[in-house]
Design an enzyme around this catalytic site. Structure first.
Site, mmCIF file in Angstrom:
data_model
loop_
_atom_site.group_PDB
_atom_site.id
_atom_site.type_symbol
_atom_site.label_atom_id
_atom_site.label_comp_id
_atom_site.label_asym_id
_atom_site.label_seq_id
_atom_site.Cartn_x
_atom_site.Cartn_y
_atom_site.Cartn_z
ATOM 1 N N GLU A 249 1.079 -1.123 0.121
ATOM 2 C CA GLU A 249 0.064 -0.073 0.064
ATOM 3 C C GLU A 249 0.831 1.182 0.025
ATOM 4 O O GLU A 249 1.349 1.723 1.030
ATOM 5 C CB GLU A 249 -1.026 -0.164 1.420
ATOM 6 N N CYS A 283 -2.442 9.564 2.654
ATOM 7 C CA CYS A 283 -1.774 9.131 1.248
ATOM 8 C C CYS A 283 -2.663 9.436 0.142
ATOM 9 O O CYS A 283 -2.248 9.393 -1.087
ATOM 10 C CB CYS A 283 -1.512 7.725 1.479
HETATM 11 P P1 NAD Z 1 8.026 4.692 5.141
HETATM 12 O O1 NAD Z 1 8.199 4.057 3.940
HETATM 13 O O2 NAD Z 1 9.294 5.600 5.404
HETATM 14 O O3 NAD Z 1 8.090 3.740 6.361
HETATM 15 C C1 NAD Z 1 7.103 2.836 6.561
HETATM 16 C C2 NAD Z 1 7.447 1.883 7.366
HETATM 17 O O4 NAD Z 1 8.563 1.186 6.782
HETATM 18 C C3 NAD Z 1 7.648 2.116 8.714
HETATM 19 O O5 NAD Z 1 7.168 1.259 9.790
HETATM 20 C C4 NAD Z 1 9.219 2.172 8.966
HETATM 21 O O6 NAD Z 1 9.863 1.686 10.099
HETATM 22 C C5 NAD Z 1 9.537 0.899 7.978
HETATM 23 N N1 NAD Z 1 10.674 1.405 7.278
HETATM 24 C C6 NAD Z 1 11.513 2.588 6.762
HETATM 25 N N2 NAD Z 1 12.434 2.344 6.325
HETATM 26 C C7 NAD Z 1 12.726 1.257 6.201
HETATM 27 C C8 NAD Z 1 13.703 0.145 5.265
HETATM 28 N N3 NAD Z 1 14.959 0.805 4.904
HETATM 29 N N4 NAD Z 1 13.824 -0.933 5.572
HETATM 30 C C9 NAD Z 1 12.766 -1.646 6.185
HETATM 31 N N5 NAD Z 1 11.682 -0.965 6.763
HETATM 32 C C10 NAD Z 1 11.786 0.387 6.544
HETATM 33 O O7 NAD Z 1 6.727 5.701 5.052
HETATM 34 P P2 NAD Z 1 6.095 6.810 6.104
HETATM 35 O O8 NAD Z 1 7.172 7.816 6.096
HETATM 36 O O9 NAD Z 1 6.052 5.884 7.377
HETATM 37 O O10 NAD Z 1 4.779 7.087 5.534
HETATM 38 C C11 NAD Z 1 4.601 7.755 4.318
HETATM 39 C C12 NAD Z 1 4.484 6.937 3.238
HETATM 40 O O11 NAD Z 1 3.405 6.127 3.271
HETATM 41 C C13 NAD Z 1 3.895 7.962 1.882
HETATM 42 O O12 NAD Z 1 4.583 7.551 0.710
HETATM 43 C C14 NAD Z 1 2.423 7.609 2.074
HETATM 44 O O13 NAD Z 1 1.737 7.985 0.641
HETATM 45 C C15 NAD Z 1 2.312 6.234 2.203
HETATM 46 N N6 NAD Z 1 1.074 5.874 2.805
HETATM 47 C C16 NAD Z 1 0.469 4.996 1.943
HETATM 48 C C17 NAD Z 1 -0.980 4.528 2.298
HETATM 49 C C18 NAD Z 1 -1.773 3.666 1.486
HETATM 50 O O14 NAD Z 1 -2.802 3.150 2.093
HETATM 51 N N7 NAD Z 1 -1.467 3.344 0.100
HETATM 52 C C19 NAD Z 1 -1.315 4.896 3.681
HETATM 53 C C20 NAD Z 1 -0.576 5.896 4.351
HETATM 54 C C21 NAD Z 1 0.756 6.089 3.979
#
Ligand code: NAD
Length: 492
Positions: A249, A283
């Site tokens: 997602e 998002c």
């Molecule tokens: P992110 O991708 O930075 O982090 C998401 C999760 O991944 C966190 O739990 C984090 O600890 C983990 N993570 C971060 N870096 C990692 C790595 N290198 N290796 C493994 N795990 C890692 O996203 P965010 O900043 O928490 O959220 C914002 C993003 O999420 C935006 O792009 C937004 O559009 C998206 N989002 C999508 C939806 C949807 O339903 N499609 C909903 C909410 C947010």
């Protein structure tokens, strides 16, 4: 020492024991999740307030009510969803029983982001539990207060289990947790034994990129990830090593086309409400507006009017406008304010991580604000000459998670729908989709793969096993399929 190994082994043993399969066990877990929400409503609202300065109203409508709705729906329909689906047969299988059996994958990993730190963690959890899986939940480390409540309070309701990581810095949250709490390990040398019950089916894993990377080295039976496309690729690469199926997602830039044939105040009310909800950290928000210069001139005073009505003359003092999650995102967003020209808002205050609801005009396609997902209360307006140019602009970019079209003409809305792709689509409306478990949420292309909410969640977390049951007798009937075969060349 691998901090996850022991817990994951126990979760696998719990799944193999068949503990999670019966409908009664699944329903008990879902009810317990509902109790967690009810008993800790105030604590959860406090945590969301600490993380995002979310108002109680926003916490209710965009987090707690949605999760409770998903729990209630799953409880009402669990047995129907679990039921085998009959499939039709053909000539050679007409006496057999063909059906699709929904079975749990096994050990599921759910990784969540920080922007709706409860909703995006617990709504997938509802689906995973309803489908009879064992679950490792990995909340975002950036929404620290919510993460702490999930790690310390939720496991007391669900089947027990928690992964406590060494080298975790002290949690700065000042939330008073209910009595009986287990403290997170604060210091570098402390490596507590995770308190996992012998038949545990649930655990919360804590940590950021490094710890999540180590967690992803393990084999899971399904991974459900919500977050950025960048990290989505990391998760998918890790999953591919074990051929683990994934739901991703993800996010991206969501276009919002505003047609010349529109009522500017109606459009402004709806666009501003959805753009600035949760301080733009959603998002599926309209990320940028595409409209003609003439419509832009009509839209700007209407947007100003909407912002003032929603957040007052001084939005900084409004209880209904949250704050940016952390310093890094605040600085990133402040940098984006230099793109184009500020038409509305533009103020910021580093000490509070405050960014005013802002509208930018004269924006170039090549500027950062049009190149990256904004994820904050900034709305750029790009000028196009009509519908065809807008559709061309949208189709030259990555497929978005959400796409919106505003027009008095249903033909125009239909054209945008028919000539583009996106995960979800809104005509004259924002992202109210998320309140409907009857509609799937999921991206396409760069915005993700897979879908969930309501029964879609149950199906996502269930393997659909194709079953054909034949009588052990009536062997004579099978003779027609065994060799030696008749001479088909003569028959053709
Ligand atoms: P992110 O991708 O930075 O982090 C998401 C999760 O991944 C966190 O739990 C984090 O600890 C983990 N993570 C971060 N870096 C990692 C790595 N290198 N290796 C493994 N795990 C890692 O996203 P965010 O900043 O928490 O959220 C914002 C993003 O999420 C935006 O792009 C937004 O559009 C998206 N989002 C999508 C939806 C949807 O339903 N499609 C909903 C909410 C947010």
């Amino acid at each position: 020492m691998d901090p996850f190994e022991d817990t994951l082994r126990r979760l696998r043993e719990a799944f193999s024991s068949g503990l999670t399969r019966p409908a009664e066990f699944r329903a008990a877990q879902l009810k317990a999740l509902g109790c967690f929400l009810r008993d800790n409503r105030q604590l959860l609202q406090q945590a969301l307030e600490q993380d995002l300065r979310k108002s109680a109203a926003e916490s209710e409508i965009s987090e707690i009510v949605i999760i409770q709705g998903e729990i209630d729906l799953a409880l009402r329909n669990l047995r129907a969803w679990m039921k085998d689906e009959k499939a039709s047969t053909n000539l050679v299988t007409q006496l057999d029983s063909a059906f699709i059996h929904k079975e749990p994958f096994g050990l599921v990993l759910i990784i969540a982001p920080w922007n709706y730190p409860l909703n995006l963690t617990l709504v997938p959890l509802v689906g995973a539990l309803a489908a009879g899986n064992c679950v490792v939940l990995k909340p975002s480390e950036l929404s620290q207060s919510t993460e702490r409540v999930l790690a310390e309070v939720l496991p007391r309701y669900l089947d027990q289990g928690r992964v406590a990581l060494p080298r975790r810095p002290p949690c700065p949250t000042s939330l008073p947790l209910p009595a009986g709490e287990v403290q997170l390990s604060p210091g570098p040398a402390v490596s507590p034994e995770p308190p996992v019950a012998s038949q545990s089916c649930f655990a919360v894993a804590l940590g950021g990129p490094e710890e999540t990377g180590r967690l992803l080295e393990h084999k899971f039976d399904y991974i459900f990830f919500t977050g950025s496309p960048r990290v989505g690729k990391i998760v998918m690469a890790a999953a591919s090593k074990h051929l683990t199926p994934v739901t991703l997602e993800l996010g991206g830039k969501n276009p919002c086309y505003v047609d010349d044939d529109c009522d500017p105040q109606t459009v402004a009310n709806r666009v501003a409400f959805f753009r600035y909800f949760n301080t733009g950290q959603t998002c599926v928000v309209p990320d940028y507006v595409l409209c003609s210069p003439e419509t832009q001139e009509r839209l700007l005073p209407a947007l100003q009017n909407a912002i003032t009505r929603f957040y007052g003359e001084d939005p900084k003092s409004s209880p209904n406008l949250g704050r940016i999650i952390n310093e890094k995102h605040f600085q990133r967003l402040r940098g984006l304010l230099d793109c184009g020209r500020v038409a509305i808002g533009g103020q910021s205050d580093e000490s509070e991580r405050y960014i005013a609801p802002t509208v930018l005009v004269d924006v170039q396609d090549t500027e950062p604000v049009m190149q990256e997902e904004i994820f904050g209360p900034i709305l750029p307006i790009m000028n196009v000459r009509g519908l065809d140019e807008a559709i061309d602009f949208i189709n030259r970019r990555e497929k978005p998670l959400a796409l919106y079209a505003f027009s008095n003409s249903s033909q125009v809305v239909k054209q945008v729908l028919d000539r583009t792709n996106s995960g979800i689509f809104g005509g004259n409306k924002g992202f109210m989709h998320l309140t409907l478990p009857t509609l799937p949420l999921g991206g396409v292309g760069n915005s993700g793969m897979g879908r969930y909410h309501g029964k879609f969640s149950f199906d996502t977390f269930s393997h659909h096993r194709a079953c054909l049951l034949c009588s052990a007798g009536l062997e004579k009937l099978n003779q027609i399929i065994y060799p030696p075969y008749p001479d088909w060349k003569k028959k053709l």
